[in-house]
Motif scaffolding. Structure first.
Motif, mmCIF file in Angstrom:
data_model
loop_
_atom_site.group_PDB
_atom_site.id
_atom_site.type_symbol
_atom_site.label_atom_id
_atom_site.label_comp_id
_atom_site.label_asym_id
_atom_site.label_seq_id
_atom_site.Cartn_x
_atom_site.Cartn_y
_atom_site.Cartn_z
ATOM 1 N N PHE A 88 -55.662 78.657 44.612
ATOM 2 C CA PHE A 88 -55.896 77.947 43.325
ATOM 3 C C PHE A 88 -56.324 76.575 43.200
ATOM 4 O O PHE A 88 -57.044 76.074 42.744
ATOM 5 C CB PHE A 88 -54.659 78.248 42.379
ATOM 6 C CG PHE A 88 -54.706 77.352 41.203
ATOM 7 C CD1 PHE A 88 -55.289 77.606 40.159
ATOM 8 C CD2 PHE A 88 -53.631 76.197 40.956
ATOM 9 C CE1 PHE A 88 -55.343 76.892 38.879
ATOM 10 C CE2 PHE A 88 -53.679 75.576 39.797
ATOM 11 C CZ PHE A 88 -54.463 75.734 38.684
ATOM 12 N N LEU A 89 -55.311 75.965 44.009
ATOM 13 C CA LEU A 89 -55.436 74.417 44.361
ATOM 14 C C LEU A 89 -57.055 74.071 44.759
ATOM 15 O O LEU A 89 -57.590 72.951 44.450
ATOM 16 C CB LEU A 89 -54.292 73.821 45.029
ATOM 17 C CG LEU A 89 -52.861 73.975 44.323
ATOM 18 C CD1 LEU A 89 -51.672 73.261 45.376
ATOM 19 C CD2 LEU A 89 -53.159 73.031 43.028
ATOM 20 N N GLY A 90 -57.344 74.692 45.845
ATOM 21 C CA GLY A 90 -58.576 74.589 46.533
ATOM 22 C C GLY A 90 -59.731 74.580 45.515
ATOM 23 O O GLY A 90 -60.611 73.777 45.613
ATOM 24 N N THR A 91 -59.833 75.769 44.629
ATOM 25 C CA THR A 91 -60.874 76.020 43.911
ATOM 26 C C THR A 91 -60.788 74.895 42.891
ATOM 27 O O THR A 91 -61.959 74.619 42.412
ATOM 28 C CB THR A 91 -60.629 77.499 43.437
ATOM 29 O OG1 THR A 91 -60.408 78.499 44.277
ATOM 30 C CG2 THR A 91 -61.815 77.824 42.284
ATOM 31 N N LEU A 92 -59.642 74.537 42.300
ATOM 32 C CA LEU A 92 -59.731 73.726 41.197
ATOM 33 C C LEU A 92 -60.183 72.379 41.816
ATOM 34 O O LEU A 92 -60.806 71.522 41.066
ATOM 35 C CB LEU A 92 -58.114 73.375 40.715
ATOM 36 C CG LEU A 92 -57.598 72.125 39.871
ATOM 37 C CD1 LEU A 92 -58.540 72.467 38.588
ATOM 38 C CD2 LEU A 92 -56.280 72.098 39.469
ATOM 39 N N PHE A 93 -59.780 71.875 42.889
ATOM 40 C CA PHE A 93 -60.104 70.525 43.398
ATOM 41 C C PHE A 93 -61.593 70.475 43.564
ATOM 42 O O PHE A 93 -62.466 69.291 43.248
ATOM 43 C CB PHE A 93 -59.345 70.187 44.901
ATOM 44 C CG PHE A 93 -59.502 68.729 45.110
ATOM 45 C CD1 PHE A 93 -58.875 67.942 44.671
ATOM 46 C CD2 PHE A 93 -60.394 68.475 46.292
ATOM 47 C CE1 PHE A 93 -58.849 66.552 45.023
ATOM 48 C CE2 PHE A 93 -60.520 67.186 46.710
ATOM 49 C CZ PHE A 93 -59.817 66.202 45.913
ATOM 50 N N VAL A 94 -62.326 71.700 44.177
ATOM 51 C CA VAL A 94 -63.804 71.494 44.156
ATOM 52 C C VAL A 94 -64.513 72.020 42.785
ATOM 53 O O VAL A 94 -65.782 72.118 43.019
ATOM 54 C CB VAL A 94 -64.275 72.257 45.463
ATOM 55 C CG1 VAL A 94 -63.483 71.800 46.504
ATOM 56 C CG2 VAL A 94 -63.911 73.710 45.041
ATOM 57 N N LYS A 95 -63.857 71.907 41.724
ATOM 58 C CA LYS A 95 -64.381 72.336 40.626
ATOM 59 C C LYS A 95 -65.602 71.338 40.182
ATOM 60 O O LYS A 95 -65.256 70.215 40.427
ATOM 61 C CB LYS A 95 -63.476 72.807 39.446
ATOM 62 C CG LYS A 95 -63.912 73.146 38.347
ATOM 63 C CD LYS A 95 -62.821 73.370 37.226
ATOM 64 C CE LYS A 95 -63.230 73.784 36.048
ATOM 65 N NZ LYS A 95 -61.993 74.044 35.035
#
Length: 206
Positions: free
Chosen positions: A154-161
């Motif tokens: 979740f955090l990885g996907t959110l950060f590169v959004k």
């Protein structure tokens, strides 16, 4: 005179004899031929017995008839024996469901990613903060490793959004507050550096 009287008598006798034979000849020509009875061959008798038995017992035909392949028998067999049947998985806990909904929100789908919904910001922040600081709740026991994997995803996907919305930035700010000393480490988005995101995903044990 005697010879002339004999000839008509012979003709009449011959005509009577021919007329008497006509019904028998007609019956012989008009009736169907009678074929001699021959005993069944061994193969035909086996076929007849198999056919009669397969009609009365379909399971016997699947297992014994030579023209039924092994693949067909396997397809007709039960998929799993009772002792080999898979157990139904237990339903997800509330924390795992929250993390799954967070991943669905920020993940890029057919219609693109969506902002984190307002009602998910605080639950997600609480779960990820608890995993990062070691504040593991009793109901999380047995799922801690799976929860960490979902939180990291979740955090990885959110950060590169591509485009961060207000609720996205608020959650990233909550993650940045866990490790203020890493604020200048790496790329910064939404007030949170990549080092802070990594620290929140890995936790204090990482």
């Amino acid at each position: 005179q005697s010879d002339s009287s004999v000839c008509p008598k012979m003709r009449r006798s011959l005509a009577v004899g021919i007329l008497s034979l006509l019904p028998a000849l007609a019956a012989a020509f008009l009736s169907p031929p009678i074929l001699p009875l021959t005993p069944q061959s061994d193969s035909s008798s086996r076929y007849a017995s198999r056919s009669s038995r397969s009609n009365s017992d379909p399971s016997w035909s699947r297992n014994h008839l030579p023209w039924v392949s092994r693949a067909s028998r396997a397809r007709s067999a039960p998929l799993l024996a009772p002792q080999m049947q898979l157990s139904v998985p237990e339903p997800e806990s509330g924390a795992m469901s929250v993390l799954r909904e967070g991943i669905k929100s920020v993940g890029v789908g057919v219609k693109g990613s969506k902002p984190i919904s307002e009602d998910l910001v605080d639950p997600l922040s609480e779960i990820i903060s608890g995993l990062a600081t070691g504040d593991i709740k009793a109901e999380w026991e047995g799922e801690e490793e799976a929860m960490r994997q979902r939180a990291a995803s979740f955090l990885g996907t959110l950060f590169v959004k591509v485009s961060l919305q207000e609720t996205d930035e608020r959650l990233l700010a909550n993650m940045a507050a866990l490790n203020p000393a890493l604020a200048s480490k790496g790329r910064v988005r939404g007030g949170c550096s990549s080092a802070q995101v990594l620290a929140a995903a890995v936790g204090e044990g990482g």
